[in-house]
Design a protein around this motif. Sequence first.
Motif, mmCIF file in Angstrom:
data_model
loop_
_atom_site.group_PDB
_atom_site.id
_atom_site.type_symbol
_atom_site.label_atom_id
_atom_site.label_comp_id
_atom_site.label_asym_id
_atom_site.label_seq_id
_atom_site.Cartn_x
_atom_site.Cartn_y
_atom_site.Cartn_z
ATOM 1 N N GLN A 1 -30.260 -2.704 -57.933
ATOM 2 C CA GLN A 1 -31.504 -1.973 -57.657
ATOM 3 C C GLN A 1 -32.001 -1.336 -58.948
ATOM 4 O O GLN A 1 -31.262 -0.635 -59.619
ATOM 5 N N GLU A 2 -33.255 -1.584 -59.333
ATOM 6 C CA GLU A 2 -33.819 -1.026 -60.560
ATOM 7 C C GLU A 2 -34.961 -0.073 -60.247
ATOM 8 O O GLU A 2 -35.762 -0.337 -59.357
ATOM 9 N N VAL A 3 -34.997 1.027 -60.985
ATOM 10 C CA VAL A 3 -36.093 1.998 -60.892
ATOM 11 C C VAL A 3 -36.410 2.461 -62.305
ATOM 12 O O VAL A 3 -35.633 2.233 -63.231
ATOM 13 N N GLU A 4 -37.550 3.107 -62.460
ATOM 14 C CA GLU A 4 -37.881 3.688 -63.756
ATOM 15 C C GLU A 4 -38.491 5.054 -63.562
ATOM 16 O O GLU A 4 -39.096 5.340 -62.531
ATOM 17 N N VAL A 5 -38.287 5.895 -64.557
ATOM 18 C CA VAL A 5 -38.791 7.266 -64.516
ATOM 19 C C VAL A 5 -39.389 7.573 -65.881
ATOM 20 O O VAL A 5 -38.881 7.142 -66.901
ATOM 21 N N ASP A 6 -40.510 8.282 -65.873
ATOM 22 C CA ASP A 6 -41.139 8.711 -67.115
ATOM 23 C C ASP A 6 -41.598 10.152 -66.953
ATOM 24 O O ASP A 6 -41.308 10.790 -65.941
ATOM 25 N N ALA A 7 -42.309 10.674 -67.935
ATOM 26 C CA ALA A 7 -42.711 12.087 -67.909
ATOM 27 C C ALA A 7 -43.566 12.416 -66.691
ATOM 28 O O ALA A 7 -43.466 13.506 -66.136
ATOM 29 N N GLN A 8 -44.398 11.474 -66.241
ATOM 30 C CA GLN A 8 -45.277 11.747 -65.109
ATOM 31 C C GLN A 8 -44.523 11.871 -63.789
ATOM 32 O O GLN A 8 -44.987 12.546 -62.880
ATOM 33 N N CYS A 9 -43.366 11.229 -63.690
ATOM 34 C CA CYS A 9 -42.605 11.322 -62.431
ATOM 35 C C CYS A 9 -41.213 11.910 -62.657
ATOM 36 O O CYS A 9 -40.307 11.666 -61.870
ATOM 37 N N ALA A 10 -41.057 12.707 -63.717
ATOM 38 C CA ALA A 10 -39.756 13.302 -64.041
ATOM 39 C C ALA A 10 -39.205 14.132 -62.886
ATOM 40 O O ALA A 10 -37.993 14.191 -62.681
ATOM 41 N N GLY A 11 -40.077 14.753 -62.113
ATOM 42 C CA GLY A 11 -39.641 15.553 -60.975
ATOM 43 C C GLY A 11 -39.005 14.732 -59.867
ATOM 44 O O GLY A 11 -38.300 15.265 -59.010
ATOM 45 N N ASP A 12 -39.242 13.418 -59.874
ATOM 46 C CA ASP A 12 -38.664 12.516 -58.876
ATOM 47 C C ASP A 12 -37.398 11.833 -59.378
ATOM 48 O O ASP A 12 -36.914 10.889 -58.764
ATOM 49 N N ALA A 13 -36.857 12.294 -60.500
ATOM 50 C CA ALA A 13 -35.716 11.617 -61.118
ATOM 51 C C ALA A 13 -34.528 11.479 -60.165
ATOM 52 O O ALA A 13 -33.909 10.423 -60.096
ATOM 53 N N GLU A 14 -34.214 12.524 -59.409
ATOM 54 C CA GLU A 14 -33.047 12.433 -58.522
ATOM 55 C C GLU A 14 -33.286 11.432 -57.400
ATOM 56 O O GLU A 14 -32.414 10.622 -57.086
ATOM 57 N N ARG A 15 -34.458 11.464 -56.802
ATOM 58 C CA ARG A 15 -34.762 10.505 -55.729
ATOM 59 C C ARG A 15 -34.688 9.075 -56.260
ATOM 60 O O ARG A 15 -34.090 8.191 -55.634
ATOM 61 N N LEU A 16 -35.250 8.835 -57.436
ATOM 62 C CA LEU A 16 -35.248 7.494 -58.018
ATOM 63 C C LEU A 16 -33.831 7.060 -58.397
ATOM 64 O O LEU A 16 -33.445 5.913 -58.164
ATOM 65 N N LEU A 17 -33.054 7.979 -58.951
ATOM 66 C CA LEU A 17 -31.678 7.658 -59.305
ATOM 67 C C LEU A 17 -30.880 7.282 -58.062
ATOM 68 O O LEU A 17 -30.124 6.323 -58.071
ATOM 69 N N ARG A 18 -31.082 8.021 -56.983
ATOM 70 C CA ARG A 18 -30.358 7.716 -55.741
ATOM 71 C C ARG A 18 -30.786 6.369 -55.153
ATOM 72 O O ARG A 18 -29.974 5.664 -54.560
ATOM 73 N N ILE A 19 -32.042 5.994 -55.332
ATOM 74 C CA ILE A 19 -32.481 4.663 -54.910
ATOM 75 C C ILE A 19 -31.736 3.600 -55.713
ATOM 76 O O ILE A 19 -31.239 2.620 -55.160
ATOM 77 N N ALA A 20 -31.647 3.797 -57.034
ATOM 78 C CA ALA A 20 -30.943 2.849 -57.880
ATOM 79 C C ALA A 20 -29.475 2.719 -57.456
ATOM 80 O O ALA A 20 -28.901 1.635 -57.507
ATOM 81 N N LEU A 21 -28.878 3.823 -57.043
ATOM 82 C CA LEU A 21 -27.475 3.818 -56.624
ATOM 83 C C LEU A 21 -27.289 3.334 -55.189
ATOM 84 O O LEU A 21 -26.174 3.222 -54.712
ATOM 85 N N GLY A 22 -28.400 3.065 -54.496
ATOM 86 C CA GLY A 22 -28.304 2.608 -53.113
ATOM 87 C C GLY A 22 -27.954 3.720 -52.154
ATOM 88 O O GLY A 22 -27.409 3.482 -51.081
ATOM 89 N N GLN A 23 -28.280 4.967 -52.504
ATOM 90 C CA GLN A 23 -27.910 6.122 -51.681
ATOM 91 C C GLN A 23 -29.108 6.812 -51.041
ATOM 92 O O GLN A 23 -28.968 7.915 -50.535
ATOM 93 N N ALA A 24 -30.272 6.212 -51.099
ATOM 94 C CA ALA A 24 -31.448 6.909 -50.571
ATOM 95 C C ALA A 24 -32.265 5.962 -49.710
ATOM 96 O O ALA A 24 -32.151 4.752 -49.785
#
Length: 118
Positions: free
Chosen positions: A91-114
Amino acid sequence: MELQLWVEGADPVEELEDLGDWLSQEPELRGRVKPAPAIPSEGELGGLPDVLIAALGGGGLASALAASLSAYLSQPRRRSVRIKMKGPQGQEVEVDAQCAGDAERLLRIALGQAEGSQ
């Protein structure tokens, strides 16, 4: 559980080194985020790493990584940097300055935990 991180920006190699240095300053992450061994191309003696590997387990390490990534990207000089993450199931996701506040949600998607991970 491993998470791969790589950087897209003006100088990805320098930005990846900078990100690795940043993450190594976090007490919870110290020793858990390392450059992946670089495989040299034919005729090269060595190569530069282009991926960081984060070894995450329990104990809130994913949250600590997400908070650190968010802080890293929120710095004014990080506006053009994009961090891509790939989890163990691909699972791949990306985060940048505009969505930095969503970093945990995106990381959990990448880990298959969300929600939203397949």
